[in-house]
Design an enzyme around this catalytic site. Structure first.
Site, PDB file in Angstrom:
ATOM      1  N   LYS A   1       0.981  -1.149  -0.405  1.00 50.94           N
ATOM      2  CA  LYS A   1      -0.285  -0.004  -0.387  1.00 50.94           C
ATOM      3  C   LYS A   1       0.664   0.897   0.037  1.00 50.94           C
ATOM      4  O   LYS A   1       2.143   1.131   0.112  1.00 50.94           O
ATOM      5  CB  LYS A   1      -0.623  -0.423   1.260  1.00 50.94           C
ATOM      6  N   ASP A   2       0.229   2.405  -0.322  1.00 51.51           N
ATOM      7  CA  ASP A   2       0.800   3.693  -0.516  1.00 51.51           C
ATOM      8  C   ASP A   2       1.091   3.959   0.822  1.00 51.51           C
ATOM      9  O   ASP A   2       0.550   3.791   1.693  1.00 51.51           O
ATOM     10  CB  ASP A   2      -0.056   4.954  -1.029  1.00 51.51           C
ATOM     11  N   LYS A   3       2.579   4.781   0.568  1.00 55.72           N
ATOM     12  CA  LYS A   3       3.147   5.411   2.092  1.00 55.72           C
ATOM     13  C   LYS A   3       2.171   6.672   2.147  1.00 55.72           C
ATOM     14  O   LYS A   3       1.431   6.502   3.677  1.00 55.72           O
ATOM     15  CB  LYS A   3       4.306   5.811   2.028  1.00 55.72           C
TER      16      LYS A   3
END
Length: 696
Positions: free
Chosen positions: A328-330
């Site tokens: 998942k995105d940061k």
């Protein structure tokens, strides 16, 4: 005024860095730094004359979190004594101070590796160039083949991810259920699943005196550091019974057999010092309980791999005991399912007391791990702030997204953020040009990078000495550090092996980036040539196999059925002229499209097929008015768990935001959805310019 700000930054940079865990100092430092940036920005208004109100405004950039914060006064004192621990890593020290109790959290700051500690000392270093200036060297969408839109509606501007809480991702599991954090309870187990406390047969093997000594050893009361048990009846069966009794009755102790003066002894000891007590042995795991503890991971402003590394450090296990369905995105709030091998829910739940920007819950024991790609997709809640579009424009854009979809481009994060795109490294790997690979990764480059990386690159350019360049890196686990370690170990004439020191997934990222670059470029050409209808020579998938459409078949298909190949040895290409463009593009890059197998097996490209157009599911939207940029506009899972009220939207306000929700299949990019709606470049370079213009 500006010279005063620069003087403060230069003179007190170290103090600000040391005290960065103290929220007020951190915010003030951030405000001062951005103030300097804005005054240098070509988009800014005339130099600021009054620092105080601007610092207050700039402090809004660091948003409050619903998770724990530490006492700032105590933190400052503690941080000055231990300047190498900071809040962003995991917050263990901060949580300790906030509790003010004697209870010890697992994984205190003393256990942080020295490499990471060194990084914090130098991270504040910089060369004075502003972030906006550095991002002038970054990539734009045009650089990576992202050119076309589906809809012809008029676009409008807005700021994406102004706050990480404006981007919320919930995983959709393989059953099609949206993963949410809504339960912090421990799974109820039946009595037969509970491990036996002390089997009678094992207890009889040990004398009461031996039990007392072992108990003292387990609790570190025994100064000798081990307990020797003489085996009078020296048989293998008897020794096995003693070994088993010690390990089962006193978790955390290990045993070995030693011979002294002709006699056999079973020696009990701590295999890993005090840390051994934290991890129960595998044999104590109940047979009727699933071997994997599944749980929901809620994280803020952390990427998945960093999160796994933090959890493994605190649980004192290797990262490879964790499994998950996707990364998942940061810069977001994300919720996803994680599985871990033979770690109890109680131990995982305890981490909620120690970690910041994480929350763990929804525990369940299962017999299987998770596998990459098993998820059905992700559900996104996205807030785009400071929009200037009319209600009609927004309605047209969102209706088009819902009905027609968007071009399924690979997003900008696929290609890196510096002046050296990852696809260029991938191309050099496929060309078997290893000197070029080494040069692209290590050479100095313009753009946004930490000071120590800049110094490392400068040293490399000057000396071509991997050990000298490596000494400039406080953190050796970055790609540059791994490659330099490889060059130091294997020598400059064995770059292939040196490059192999980089983790496999990171190495493959480069060649996948090149495939993505080719795919984006070819899809833009296909849309330019044929628009959004199926034509003769296009490809569709039938039972997982690519099929070339005839003119008659094309009339029965829509653009939503069409796929385009990522180049490789196991794919076919469209038979129209765009398909020939693949050969032309790879030939121009000195690659043979008919021979995509590499001398190194890992770098052989099989290829794949990807849908040209994606229609998001569960699309909804609303326009929100707000006055205060610090107020969150999304109700998070943690806020719901804590009983906090949902955000109240104003009927009128200074600013307007577009709040949208939608679901996407795996391997699609939400930023490309937002691009289609706004009709604007989603690159960091462009977004930085927008932020600078708006805020100044």
């Amino acid at each position: 005024m500006l010279s005063t700000v620069q003087h403060l930054l230069t003179r007190y940079r170290r103090i600000i860095c040391v005290a960065s865990k103290w929220r007020s100092v951190y915010l003030f430092a951030g405000g001062i730094q951005r103030l300097a940036i804005w005054n240098h920005s070509p988009c800014s208004t005339p130099p600021v004359l009054n620092v105080k109100p601007y610092c207050l405004l700039l402090m809004e950039d660091s948003e409050p979190t619903s998770l724990k914060r530490a006492c700032p006064v105590e933190e400052l004192i503690h941080t000055v004594k231990r300047p190498r621990v900071r809040e962003e890593k995991n917050g263990a020290a901060a949580a300790q101070l906030a509790k003010g109790e004697g209870e010890e959290c697992e994984g205190s700051e003393d256990e942080l590796p020295a490499e990471e500690e060194e990084e914090e000392v130098v991270e504040g270093d910089g060369d004075g160039e502003t972030f906006a200036d550095m991002m002038k060297h970054g990539l734009t969408e045009l650089d990576v083949g992202i050119l076309k839109f589906v809809s012809d509606h008029k676009g409008f501007s807005g700021i994406l991810k102004e706050r990480y809480s404006d981007f919320v991702v919930h995983e959709i599991n393989k059953e099609g259920k949206t993963v949410q954090l809504d339960d912090l309870s421990i799974p109820v187990e039946t009595e037969q699943e509970a491990p036996p406390e002390e089997p009678a047969a094992e207890a009889e093997v040990l004398t009461e005196e031996q039990k007392k000594q072992l108990e003292e050893l387990q609790l570190f009361k025994n100064k000798e550091g081990n307990v020797s048990i003489e085996v009078a009846d020296d048989t293998k069966e008897k020794r096995t019974q003693v070994h088993r009794a010690v390990k089962n009755m006193y978790p955390g102790l290990e045993t070995k057999t030693e011979e002294k003066d002709g006699r056999k002894y079973i020696v009990a000891y701590h295999a890993a010092g005090k840390k051994a007590l934290a991890a129960p042995r595998k044999h104590s795991w109940p047979k009727n309980r699933g071997s994997f503890c599944h749980f929901v991971l809620y994280k803020e402003n952390k990427d998945t791999m960093d999160s796994i590394n933090v959890l493994s450090k605190f649980l004192r296990v290797r990262p490879n005991v964790f499994s998950y369905m996707g990364t998942k995105d940061k810069r977001a709030i994300t919720v996803q399912e994680i599985a871990v091998l033979k770690i109890t829910a109680e131990r995982i739940l305890h981490l909620n007391k120690c970690l910041m920007n994480f929350k763990l819950g929804n525990f369940a024991y299962k017999k299987h791990p998770l596998k990459l790609g098993e998820l059905r997709g992700n559900h996104f809640t996205v807030v785009v702030r400071n929009i200037d579009g009319s209600e009609e424009q927004i309605g047209q854009a969102m209706a088009s997204l819902r009905d027609a979809g968007f071009i399924n481009y690979y997003g900008m994060q696929r290609f890196g953020t510096t002046a050296v795109p990852t696809y260029q490294v991938g191309k050099a790997i496929l060309q078997n040009n290893w000197n070029e690979v080494m040069d692209l990764i290590l050479k100095p480059r313009p753009g946004a990078e930490k000071g120590y990386l800049v110094r490392c690159r400068e040293e490399w350019a000057k000396s071509q000495d991997p050990e000298a360049a490596l000494r400039k890196l406080p953190v050796k686990r970055c790609v540059e550090g791994q490659l330099l370690r490889g060059l130091s170990r294997y020598g400059m004439k064995n770059i292939v092996h040196a490059f192999g020191m980089i983790p496999r997934n990171n190495r493959l990222m480069y060649i996948h980036s090149y495939q993505s670059y080719v795919w984006n470029t070819m899809v833009s050409r296909r849309v330019e040539a044929f628009g959004f209808q199926a034509v003769e020579g296009d490809l569709v998938l039938k039972g997982g196999t690519a099929h070339v459409l005839t003119a008659e078949e094309a009339e029965k298909h829509s653009i939503h059925d069409i796929v385009m190949p990522l180049p490789g040895f196991d794919v076919i290409y469209p038979t129209h002229h765009v398909g020939k463009g693949y050969r032309e593009m790879l030939t121009a890059d000195n690659l043979d499209i008919d021979n995509m197998r590499h001398k190194v097996r890992d770098y052989s490209l099989a290829g794949a097929y990807r849908l040209v157009i994606i229609r998001p599911q569960n699309v909804s939207w609303e326009v929100i008015n707000y006055d205060d940029a610090r107020v969150p506009l999304v109700h998070t899972d943690v806020e719901k768990l804590e009983g906090k009220p949902a955000p109240v939207y104003l009927t009128e306000g200074k600013y307007r935001a577009l709040r949208m929700e939608f679901s996407l299949p795996p391997s699609t990019y939400a930023t490309m959805v937002i691009r289609e709606v706004l009709k604007m470049d989603t690159s960091i370079k462009n977004q930085t310019q927008l932020n600078t213009t708006w805020l100044s």
